[in-house]
Design a protein around this motif. Structure first.
Motif, short mmCIF file in Angstrom:
data_model
loop_
_atom_site.label_atom_id
_atom_site.label_comp_id
_atom_site.label_asym_id
_atom_site.label_seq_id
_atom_site.Cartn_x
_atom_site.Cartn_y
_atom_site.Cartn_z
N GLU A 83 0.83 -1.22 0.00
CA GLU A 83 0.00 0.00 0.00
C GLU A 83 0.86 1.27 0.00
O GLU A 83 0.47 2.29 -0.58
N ILE A 84 2.01 1.17 0.65
CA ILE A 84 2.93 2.32 0.61
C ILE A 84 3.46 2.50 -0.82
O ILE A 84 3.48 3.60 -1.36
N GLU A 85 3.84 1.38 -1.42
CA GLU A 85 4.34 1.45 -2.80
C GLU A 85 3.28 2.03 -3.74
O GLU A 85 3.58 2.81 -4.65
N ASP A 86 2.04 1.65 -3.48
CA ASP A 86 0.95 2.13 -4.34
C ASP A 86 0.82 3.65 -4.33
O ASP A 86 0.42 4.26 -5.32
N VAL A 87 1.15 4.26 -3.20
CA VAL A 87 1.08 5.72 -3.10
C VAL A 87 1.96 6.36 -4.18
O VAL A 87 1.62 7.40 -4.73
N PHE A 88 3.07 5.68 -4.46
CA PHE A 88 4.04 6.25 -5.41
C PHE A 88 3.93 5.64 -6.80
O PHE A 88 4.83 5.79 -7.63
N ASP A 89 2.81 4.99 -7.04
CA ASP A 89 2.60 4.28 -8.28
C ASP A 89 2.87 5.13 -9.52
O ASP A 89 3.58 4.72 -10.43
N PHE A 90 2.33 6.34 -9.54
CA PHE A 90 2.45 7.20 -10.73
C PHE A 90 3.87 7.65 -11.00
O PHE A 90 4.21 8.06 -12.10
N VAL A 91 4.69 7.62 -9.97
CA VAL A 91 6.02 8.19 -10.12
C VAL A 91 7.07 7.07 -10.08
O VAL A 91 8.27 7.31 -10.09
N ILE A 92 6.58 5.84 -10.11
CA ILE A 92 7.44 4.69 -9.87
C ILE A 92 8.64 4.62 -10.84
O ILE A 92 9.73 4.20 -10.45
N ASN A 93 8.46 5.08 -12.06
CA ASN A 93 9.56 5.04 -13.02
C ASN A 93 10.52 6.21 -12.86
O ASN A 93 11.56 6.26 -13.49
N ASP A 94 10.14 7.12 -12.02
CA ASP A 94 10.89 8.36 -11.89
C ASP A 94 11.37 8.57 -10.47
O ASP A 94 11.72 9.67 -10.07
N CYS A 95 11.35 7.49 -9.71
CA CYS A 95 11.72 7.63 -8.30
C CYS A 95 12.26 6.32 -7.77
O CYS A 95 11.70 5.26 -8.00
N ASP A 96 13.38 6.44 -7.08
CA ASP A 96 13.98 5.27 -6.45
C ASP A 96 13.41 5.19 -5.03
O ASP A 96 13.55 6.12 -4.25
N ILE A 97 12.74 4.10 -4.75
CA ILE A 97 12.05 3.98 -3.45
C ILE A 97 12.60 2.80 -2.66
O ILE A 97 12.73 1.70 -3.20
N ARG A 98 12.95 3.04 -1.43
CA ARG A 98 13.34 1.94 -0.55
C ARG A 98 12.51 2.03 0.71
O ARG A 98 12.35 3.10 1.28
N ILE A 99 12.00 0.89 1.12
CA ILE A 99 11.11 0.89 2.27
C ILE A 99 11.60 -0.12 3.31
O ILE A 99 11.84 -1.27 2.98
N LEU A 100 11.76 0.35 4.52
CA LEU A 100 12.12 -0.57 5.61
C LEU A 100 10.95 -0.64 6.58
O LEU A 100 10.39 0.38 6.96
#
Lengths: 293, 97
Positions: free
Chosen positions: A238-255
């Motif tokens: 669900e956290i990843e989904d928040v950034f869905d639209f920007v997923i190709n333009d953002c490096d996301i790491r979640i702990l």
């Protein structure tokens, strides 16, 4: 397990950040001397003590933790008005500030050596003087919860004695936006404020180490990243989904919450910046990266 | 792009700017060039952003940049007023300027 070097680097971060916090504390104490009712200064002193306390627990510098714990209790009283901010108190707080510096120097040079007798006497002396200001322990506990909530610091007390654990109940989210996000019509603001609707952004730090200086910086390119502590019941997907639209333009790491130190070290090593101290929550608003206007 | 910049000389070789309109990606490139050049030519800048009615993260980034650039050049950079739109952005990012 993280190797020795990582652990050493991580400890260096602790010492550097603690010193920054002490600098902020000193500056605020000096402004408090001029205006004993200045709430911002009291908040900043509290934040510094509170954060040093939490971090000290995490790194096993229990004595610094013990000391800042008592200091913090006095500050809670000062902030909620049950203790008045007299010149004597400010003087005592300045002495405490200097003493924390002594403790940091000690543990930095020789981590496992016990404090010498002179330092122990100073320690006890200051604790006794601080305790005189605290009338009622139960009351302090309640007040502290309120203060922590009001000024939005993370309560990073460490109850987990058996291991190095980043003992908080927050997700840690590292975002590094791509250079073209602005031009692509995407605004990190929208995503992060949407995230804020799904839970509580407990702490957030802007990362711009990689932003060029001078002419090289292009105003319409994005050089920003964010380190976020996020408290919420939602899951990773669900956290990843928040950034869905920007997923190709953002490096996301979640702990996930309660991540071990080793995993934090891994995250820090993975990140593009050389200085990654800011990943670590120090509530660094007090450290004067951007001053008040 | 709708952005109005008013430049005023102030004491001690300071410049005071009043900005009105948009601080968005559409104005960020140009605004950065203008303000960086001005910063180099003076001892310090104060900037009034009360009339910025549209802003995005590029505007936020630009202010962080100018603050850092000023510190780097040994100059002063201070925001005197901020519109609620900009204030919202700074609040979300928990940055104080």
């Amino acid at each position: 397990m993280a190797d020795k070097n990582s652990e050493k680097n991580f400890k260096n971060v602790y010492f550097t950040e603690s010193r920054e916090l002490l600098d902020a504390m000193e500056m605020s104490l000096l402004s408090l001397e001029k205006d004993s009712e200045d709430e911002d200064s009291i908040n900043s002193i509290f934040r510094a003590a509170h954060t040093i306390k939490g971090n000290s627990g995490m790194f096993g510098f229990g004595r610094i933790g013990d000391f800042t714990h008592v200091l913090e209790n006095v500050l809670v009283g000062a902030r909620s008005g049950t203790i008045s901010v007299t010149p004597e108190l400010i003087g005592l707080l300045l002495e405490c500030h200097d003493f924390i510096q002594v403790l940091l120097d000690h543990y930095e040079s020789e981590e496992n050596r016990p404090l010498d007798q002179e330092t122990e006497i100073l320690f006890e002396g200051l604790i006794t003087r601080l305790n005189k200001y605290i009338p009622d322990a139960e009351n302090v506990k309640k007040l502290k919860e309120k203060v922590i909530e009001e000024i939005g610091v993370i309560d990073s007390s460490f109850s987990d004695k058996d291991g190095l654990r980043v003992a908080n109940d927050c997700w840690h989210i590292s975002l590094r936006f791509g250079k073209n996000v602005f031009k692509d019509g995407l605004d990190p603001y929208s995503f992060i404020s949407y995230l804020g609707e799904k839970g509580e952004i407990v702490n957030i730090r802007s990362i711009y180490e990689n932003m060029p200086y001078g002419e090289e910086m292009k105003g319409d390119l994005c050089y920003l990243g964010f380190e976020i502590d996020f408290r919420s019941g939602i899951n990773k997907k669900e956290i990843e989904d928040v950034f869905d639209f920007v997923i190709n333009d953002c490096d996301i790491r979640i702990l996930p919450p309660n991540t071990s130190i080793e995993d934090y070290v891994k995250l820090i090593e993975d990140l593009p910046e050389r200085t990654s101290g800011r990943v670590f929550h120090d509530n660094g608003k007090s450290s004067g990266r951007t001053s008040c206007g | 792009m709708k952005l109005k910049i008013v430049r005023k000389k102030a004491e001690n070789n300071f410049l005071h700017f009043t900005l009105a309109g948009e601080m968005t990606v559409y104005s960020a490139g140009k605004l950065k060039d203008v303000l960086l050049n001005e910063l180099k030519s003076c001892s310090g800048i104060t900037i009034d952003l009360a009339e910025i009615d549209e802003a995005d993260t590029s505007g936020f980034q630009l202010l962080l940049f100018l603050k850092r650039e000023a510190a780097n050049l040994g100059k002063s950079f201070r925001i005197t007023e901020m519109s609620s739109r900009l204030r919202n952005i700074f609040n979300l990012y928990k940055e104080i300027v």
